[in-house]
Design an enzyme around this catalytic site. Structure first.
Site: not given
Length: 259
Positions: A62, A142, A155, A159
């Site tokens: 993980d 991203s 999110y 990034k």
């Protein structure tokens, strides 16, 4: 083969972009340490790497757990005899209006996307220094690391954070001969985008598939991105042709976001 006999570790290697990166690096001559939280998928990718004539080892971890990331890097070096490239690819998405995001959702995505990248940078840098310096660290950002998107706000924040870590690490590690760069994909036809499209449909009422099609229609090159498209650029970052490049996070999105 530009990566002949190099050893690369790829997190999130069990599927999607991570699998694509692993296979491309193997084709370019690297041996692979494959890391993922899903043990069942790792062995299938390892078999594909070995079919290309390269060595592969797997490690279940993980990335949000610092000790597990350090253990994965130690395993890669022990199993394959050297350590040259770290690809911090593992990550998760989250589709949620900002007004509705809950504390546990923020904690989870930051733990994996941001802390996971930080632990990967730390573990790789420590191993590179132990082995005499030099190495390449490559992080997954991203298009959402260049532009915040509605319903993908948290999110996007993770990034953007990956870009910041990339720049700071590049400045801190340059004197050791370690380069740090990131790659910023767009709309890639993977399970992650299936989940994003499904959640967008639930929240907006749009038909399933409509959000995906809308974004793809905005791509200048006229098609969705593939894991191979991303992997080709990561192979450049991993290879010698990018030796004079550090601290950068280029877009590789077919012409969707322009910076």
């Amino acid at each position: 083969m530009t990566l002949d006999n190099k050893v690369a570790l790829v997190t999130g290697a069990g599927q999607g972009i991570g699998r694509g990166i692993a296979l491309r690096l193997a084709k370019d001559g690297a041996d692979l340490a494959l890391v993922d939280v899903k043990a069942d998928k790792l062995e299938a990718v390892a078999a594909e790497v070995r079919a290309l004539g390269r060595r592969a080892t797997t490690f279940v971890a993980d990335v949000g757990d610092r000790e597990q990331v350090f253990a994965a890097v130690a395993h890669a070096h022990q199993a394959l005899g050297r350590f040259d490239v770290m690809v911090n690819n593992a990550g998760i998405s989250q589709v949620q209006p900002l007004e509705a995001v809950q504390p546990e959702e923020v904690e989870r995505i930051f733990r994996i996307n941001v802390q996971g990248t930080l632990w990967g940078i730390q573990a790789a840098a420590a191993k590179f220094r132990e082995l005499g310096g030099k190495g390449k660290i490559i992080n997954a950002s991203s298009i959402a690391g260049h532009e915040g998107y509605a319903l993908l706000g948290v999110y996007s924040a993770t990034k953007f954070a990956v870009r910041a870590l990339t720049q700071a690490a590049a400045k801190e590690l340059a004197s050791a001969g370690i380069t740090v760069n990131a790659y910023c994909p767009g709309v890639v036809g993977t399970d992650m985008w299936v989940d994003i499209d499904r959640r967008m449909a639930e929240i907006t009422g749009a038909p399933v598939g409509a959000t995906y099609r809308k974004y793809v229609e905005g791509i200048a090159l006229g098609r969705a991105e593939t894991p191979d498209d991303v992997a080709a650029f990561v192979a450049y970052l991993a290879g010698p042709d990018s030796d004079y490049m550090t601290g950068q996070a280029p877009l590789i999105d077919g012409g969707l976001v322009y910076r």
